[in-house]
Write an enzyme that holds these catalytic residues in place. Structure first.
Site, short mmCIF file in Angstrom:
data_model
loop_
_atom_site.label_atom_id
_atom_site.label_comp_id
_atom_site.label_asym_id
_atom_site.label_seq_id
_atom_site.Cartn_x
_atom_site.Cartn_y
_atom_site.Cartn_z
N LYS A 81 -10.16 -14.17 2.67
CA LYS A 81 -10.01 -13.40 3.42
C LYS A 81 -10.88 -12.81 4.68
O LYS A 81 -11.27 -11.56 4.44
CB LYS A 81 -9.38 -12.04 2.54
N GLY A 102 0.94 -6.40 5.69
CA GLY A 102 1.00 -4.76 5.81
C GLY A 102 1.95 -4.51 5.68
O GLY A 102 3.68 -4.68 5.07
N SER A 103 1.51 -3.41 6.78
CA SER A 103 2.98 -2.79 7.62
C SER A 103 3.90 -2.90 7.83
O SER A 103 5.17 -2.62 8.28
CB SER A 103 2.13 -1.46 8.19
N ARG A 157 0.60 -1.03 -0.18
CA ARG A 157 -0.20 0.34 0.53
C ARG A 157 0.85 1.32 0.07
O ARG A 157 1.63 1.31 1.01
CB ARG A 157 -1.20 -0.20 1.24
N THR A 199 -7.98 -3.89 -2.25
CA THR A 199 -9.16 -2.85 -2.61
C THR A 199 -9.49 -2.76 -3.59
O THR A 199 -10.19 -1.50 -4.03
CB THR A 199 -8.21 -1.38 -2.35
N GLY A 230 -3.01 -6.10 10.26
CA GLY A 230 -3.01 -6.05 11.60
C GLY A 230 -2.60 -7.64 11.80
O GLY A 230 -1.83 -8.20 13.65
N GLU A 264 0.26 -7.71 -4.09
CA GLU A 264 -0.60 -7.57 -3.98
C GLU A 264 -0.23 -5.56 -4.10
O GLU A 264 0.27 -5.32 -2.96
CB GLU A 264 -1.67 -7.73 -3.01
#
Length: 212
Positions: free
Chosen positions: A131, A181-182, A19, A71, A161, A42
Site C-alpha cells: 500500500k 476513502g473520503s 473511516r 489502521t 488522496g 476496510e
C-alpha cells in the site's frame, strides 16, 4: 519466502475505506458497496466500535467478499480482527510483529510503505500487496520509479488522496489496487450517496482497466 494469504482475485481492485463508520449503519453501507461492485471493504480501527462493524459486514456479505480492518497497529488488533471474522489487514506502516500475527491467522495483508526500504521490508515479511501511502504525495511518477525495482509479481496499491479520477494515471505506474476513502464515504453520508459514489468508482475502474 513465506507470505501471508495471497491477495484474492477480485473483479476490481477497489477497496472501500470506511473511516468513521458506525455499527448501526455497517450492514446497509456494506451491502450497498458490494452490490455496486466493490468486493473489498476496510473499516479503520480508529472508527467507533470497528470490530462490531466488521463482524456485521462479514455476516451479511458472501464469503467471496474481502472484509477487514485498516489502521491495524498491534498484534492485539490482529487478534481482534480475526475474532470479528475479518480477513483483510491494512496498516499505514510495516511492522514485523503485526505481520507475523497476520500470517498466523492466514490473513491478506496490505501494509503501508513510502520508500524502497519499506517496500522491500514488507516483501520480506510476506505482504500480500503493498500500500503506497500517502499516494497523493508520491504521485504516479514516484510509485512508477519504485515499481521498476520491485519484483515483477508484486501487487501494488495506491491509497491516500486517491479517487476514481486518478485510476488511469496510476495504472500506467503499475498500480492495480486502489483504496478509496473520503471520495467514497464520509461519516454522515446516506446509503444512497455512498451507493452512487461507489457506482461511479466502479464505472471509472471498468473504463480504465477495460472490464467488460
Amino acid at each position: 519466502m513465506t507470505q501471508t494469504a495471497p491477495f484474492p482475485k477480485l473483479r476490481r481492485g477497489l477497496v472501500a475505506i470506511l473511516r468513521g463508520l458506525k455499527p448501526d449503519e455497517a450492514v446497509a453501507i456494506g451491502q450497498a458497496l458490494f452490490e455496486a461492485g466493490i468486493e473489498a471493504i476496510e473499516v479503520p480501527l480508529n472508527s467507533p466500535e470497528p470490530f462490531a462493524s466488521i463482524a456485521k459486514i462479514v455476516e451479511v456479505l458472501p464469503s467471496t467478499a474481502l472484509v477487514g480492518a485498516g489502521t491495524v497497529l498491534t498484534s492485539a488488533d490482529v487478534d481482534g480482527l480475526h475474532k470479528a471474522g475479518g480477513r483483510l489487514l491494512v496498516s499505514p506502516n510495516i511492522d514485523a510483529e503485526v505481520m507475523g500475527r497476520a500470517m498466523h491467522h492466514g490473513m491478506v495483508t496490505m501494509p503501508g510503505v513510502f520508500t524502497p526500504t519499506e517496500a522491500f521490508q514488507a516483501i520480506r515479511l510476506g505482504a500480500s500487496a503493498l500500500k503506497f501511502f500517502p499516494a497523493s504525495v508520491l504521485g504516479a511518477a514516484g510509485i512508477s520509479a519504485m515499481r521498476a525495482v520491485l519484483p515483477a509479481q508484486t501487487l501494488v496499491g495506491a491509497v491516500g488522496g486517491v479517487s476514481e479520477k486518478d485510476f488511469a494515471g496510476y495504472k500506467s505506474a503499475g498500480v492495480s489496487v486502489f483504496g478509496l476513502g473520503s471520495s467514497l464515504f464520509k461519516p454522515g453520508m446516506s446509503v444512497d450517496e455512498v451507493a452512487t459514489r461507489a457506482q461511479a468508482a466502479v464505472a471509472a475502474w471498468d473504463i480504465a482497466f477495460g472490464v467488460a
